[in-house]
Design an enzyme around this catalytic site. Structure first.
Site, PDB file in Angstrom:
ATOM      1  N   ASN A 115      -7.790  -3.292  14.065  1.00 39.98           N
ATOM      2  CA  ASN A 115      -9.192  -3.496  13.646  1.00 39.98           C
ATOM      3  C   ASN A 115      -9.331  -4.645  12.644  1.00 39.98           C
ATOM      4  O   ASN A 115     -10.368  -4.809  12.020  1.00 39.98           O
ATOM      5  CB  ASN A 115      -9.764  -2.209  13.037  1.00 39.98           C
ATOM      6  CG  ASN A 115      -9.056  -1.792  11.753  1.00 39.98           C
ATOM      7  OD1 ASN A 115      -8.156  -2.481  11.286  1.00 39.98           O
ATOM      8  ND2 ASN A 115      -9.459  -0.664  11.186  1.00 39.98           N
TER       9      ASN A 115
ATOM     10  N   HIS B 151      -7.538  -5.089   9.846  1.00 37.20           N
ATOM     11  CA  HIS B 151      -7.230  -4.841   8.427  1.00 37.20           C
ATOM     12  C   HIS B 151      -5.940  -5.558   8.009  1.00 37.20           C
ATOM     13  O   HIS B 151      -5.062  -5.799   8.832  1.00 37.20           O
ATOM     14  CB  HIS B 151      -7.174  -3.334   8.094  1.00 37.20           C
ATOM     15  CG  HIS B 151      -6.002  -2.588   8.623  1.00 37.20           C
ATOM     16  ND1 HIS B 151      -6.076  -1.275   9.056  1.00 37.20           N
ATOM     17  CD2 HIS B 151      -4.699  -2.916   8.787  1.00 37.20           C
ATOM     18  CE1 HIS B 151      -4.896  -0.859   9.438  1.00 37.20           C
ATOM     19  NE2 HIS B 151      -4.030  -1.837   9.288  1.00 37.20           N
TER      20      HIS B 151
ATOM     21  N   ASP C   9       0.824  -1.215   0.000  1.00 39.37           N
ATOM     22  CA  ASP C   9       0.000   0.000   0.000  1.00 39.37           C
ATOM     23  C   ASP C   9       0.854   1.261   0.000  1.00 39.37           C
ATOM     24  O   ASP C   9       2.081   1.193   0.123  1.00 39.37           O
ATOM     25  CB  ASP C   9      -0.967  -0.012   1.196  1.00 39.37           C
ATOM     26  CG  ASP C   9      -0.360  -0.636   2.452  1.00 39.37           C
ATOM     27  OD1 ASP C   9       0.870  -0.571   2.602  1.00 39.37           O
ATOM     28  OD2 ASP C   9      -1.109  -1.188   3.266  1.00 39.37           O
TER      29      ASP C   9
ATOM     30  N   GLU D 279      -9.759  -1.889   5.120  1.00 38.59           N
ATOM     31  CA  GLU D 279     -10.409  -1.644   6.393  1.00 38.59           C
ATOM     32  C   GLU D 279     -11.680  -2.500   6.492  1.00 38.59           C
ATOM     33  O   GLU D 279     -12.158  -3.034   5.482  1.00 38.59           O
ATOM     34  CB  GLU D 279     -10.764  -0.148   6.489  1.00 38.59           C
ATOM     35  CG  GLU D 279      -9.553   0.799   6.422  1.00 38.59           C
ATOM     36  CD  GLU D 279      -8.717   0.830   7.704  1.00 38.59           C
ATOM     37  OE1 GLU D 279      -8.633  -0.197   8.407  1.00 38.59           O
ATOM     38  OE2 GLU D 279      -8.130   1.886   7.993  1.00 38.59           O
TER      39      GLU D 279
END
Ligand code: F6R
Length: 260
Positions: free
Chosen positions: A136, A138, A67, A143
Site C-alpha cells: 500500500n 507504506h 519500527d 500507513e
C-alpha cells in the site's frame, strides 16, 4: 532518484549489500537504519557473508530499527527486537549495545518515542536508511495518510498490512494491531535512503512512489523529495514503471565508477 532494475531478487540483495559495504568501508562507524520484513533479508545475508570472510568490519557500526510492534513481548520470535537480533545483530556481528529498536512495550509510549528520536540524534543521525515498501506504499509503518512531517509515534496498522504480515504469525489474529514507527519526517532526515523491492505484489507501490504524485496516500512518494535515494528492484517489482527502459539505459550507461 537512482533506479536500478535487476533480473532477480537475489541480485537486488547483492547489489544493495555492496552499496552498504562501500559505506561501512568508507565510514566504519556508520549509522544504519534497519528495516525488517522479507525485503532486506538478502542484504543482511550478503553482508553477513562479507563479515564472515573478513572483508567487512562492522564492529563500530550502529543500527536503528524502523519500527516495532506494540502488544507482543520482546521475546516473541516475531517482535522486531527479536528479528533484528536474529537477522542483523548476530550474523553481522554488530555490538548489541549499538543496536536499538523502538520500545513497543513501554508504559509511556510517547516518552519512548521521544527517547528514540533523541537516541538517533545523539548518534549523529542515520547515514543510510534501508527501506522496504508495503503493497500500500507504506515505508516504516507509515500507513497511507501519514503526515510527511511525522516523527516516531504509535500507529494503527491497516488491515492490508496485517494481512500481508500474517505469514509471520500462526494465525492472522495474532498480528498486532499497533506499532511504533519512525515517522516520515524522521526517515527523511537520513542522509541517504536505499529502498529495495522484489516481486509483482510491489509493482504498483513502486510505480506510485517513483512516478506518481507526492501524496500521503502513497507515503513512499516522499522519497521524491530526498536528494539521495537509490531504489534497487527486480524486474517483477519494476513491471509498472512507465520509464523502466529509461532507468535501465541510464544505469547501464553510467561510467563504471558511478555504478553501484
Ligand atoms: C519493516 C517495515 C515495512 C516493510 C514493508 C515491506 O521494518 O518498516 O515498511 O519494509 O512492510 O515488508 P516485506 O519486506 O516483508 O514485504
Amino acid at each position: 532518484m537512482e533506479i536500478v532494475i535487476l533480473p532477480s531478487a537475489a541480485e537486488v540483495g547483492l547489489l544493495a549489500a555492496r552499496k552498504i559495504s562501500q559505506l561501512v568501508t568508507r565510514k566504519p562507524d556508520a549509522v544504519l537504519g534497519l528495516a525488517t520484513g522479507s525485503s532486506p533479508l538478502a542484504i543482511y545475508a550478503a553482508l553477513a557473508a562479507h563479515v564472515r570472510d573478513g572483508s567487512l568490519d562492522t564492529s563500530r557500526v550502529s543500527g536503528f530499527a524502523l519500527d516495532e510492534y506494540v502488544g507482543i513481548p520482546a521475546e516473541h520470535p516475531e517482535s522486531y527486537a527479536a528479528v533484528i537480533h536474529r537477522e542483523v545483530t548476530v550474523p553481522l556481528r554488530l555490538d548489541p549495545a549499538r543496536v536499538q529498536v523502538p520500545d513497543g512495550r513501554a508504559a509511556d509510549v510517547e516518552q519512548a518515542c521521544e527517547r528514540y528520536e533523541e537516541a538517533i540524534r545523539a548518534a549523529g543521525g542515520v547515514d543510510l536508511q534501508i527501506l522496504g515498501i508495503g503493497a500500500n506504499g507504506h515505508v516504516g509503518f507509515n500507513e497511507p495518510t501519514s503526515s510527511f512531517a511525522s516523527r516516531t509515534r504509535i500507529k494503527t496498522l491497516t488491515e492490508r498490512t496485517r494481512a500481508d504480515n500474517a505469514r509471520f504469525f500462526d494465525t492472522p489474529d495474532e498480528v498486532p494491531t499497533h506499532c511504533l514507527t519512525q515517522g516520515l519526517g524522521t526517515i527523511s532526515e537520513a542522509r541517504e535512503l536505499l529502498l529495495v523491492a522484489q516481486g509483482p505484489q510491489k509493482a504498483a507501490a513502486v510505480a506510485a512512489a517513483v512516478e506518481g504524485p507526492v501524496t500521503s496516500m502513497c507515503p513512499a512518494s516522499i522519497l521524491q523529495h530526498h536528494r539521495r535515494v537509490t531504489l534497487v528492484v527486480d524486474e517483477a517489482a519494476a513491471a509498472d514503471l512507465k520509464l523502466a527502459d529509461y532507468y535501465r539505459w541510464t544505469y547501464a550507461n553510467k561510467p563504471a565508477w558511478q555504478q553501484l
